[in-house]
Design an enzyme around this catalytic site. Structure first.
Site: not given
Length: 165
Positions: A56, A63
């Site tokens: 992120c 992620d």
């Protein structure tokens, strides 16, 4: 026995290399290609990449996604080990899900000039929301441009359920 001539494999340096260097920062230069021996027909090549990871850009949190890359090759094709290393290079790359999928697609278009390509990321939920960006491209002025438009309009006709993630 191979049907490939040595000159067709000159650009393939990573496959079979035991000293593979894993890059942790975005590295499109690792992508390699080889000639498409079947340019006389359309066919899909699909890569299922269940271990994609990026960061992120705001929080630095990881992620995770399964990335699906499908394309109809033109003159050249992407070599799969180099694609694996390229996708691995996103490990420390900070970008939003949507950006990562578009970067991947843009890099593959630049590399291969495919007739058609689509990239779909199915990210695992963070904060209770999963994000599944889909992007595609059809070679302008060809039937693949129309195909891209059609597939964009119809790409996700089935609502998500717990068993189709």
């Amino acid at each position: 026995m191979t049907t490939r001539k040595p000159e067709e494999l000159e650009g393939v340096t990573l496959l079979g290399n035991q000293g593979t260097n894993y890059l942790f920062d975005y590295a499109p230069q690792v992508l390699e290609t080889f000639p498409n021996k079947h340019t006389n027909r359309d066919y899909f090549v699909k890569f299922n990449c269940p271990e994609f990871t990026s960061l992120c850009p705001q929080t630095g949190q990881p992620d995770f996604a399964t990335v699906y890359i499908s394309y109809i090759p033109n003159e050249i094709m992407v070599e799969s080990k180099s694609l694996k290393l390229y996708l691995f290079s996103f490990r420390n790359h900070g970008d939003f899900h949507e950006d990562c999928m578009n970067i991947i697609m843009n890099d593959l278009i630049e590399l291969m000039d495919p007739r058609y390509i689509e990239v779909w990321g199915k990210f695992t939920p963070r904060g209770g929301i999963s994000i599944d960006p889909y992007t595609n491209y059809g070679k302008p002025g060809t039937k693949y441009e129309e195909m891209a438009s059609y597939r964009m309009m119809n790409h996700d006709m089935y609502p998500e359920t717990i068993d189709n993630r």
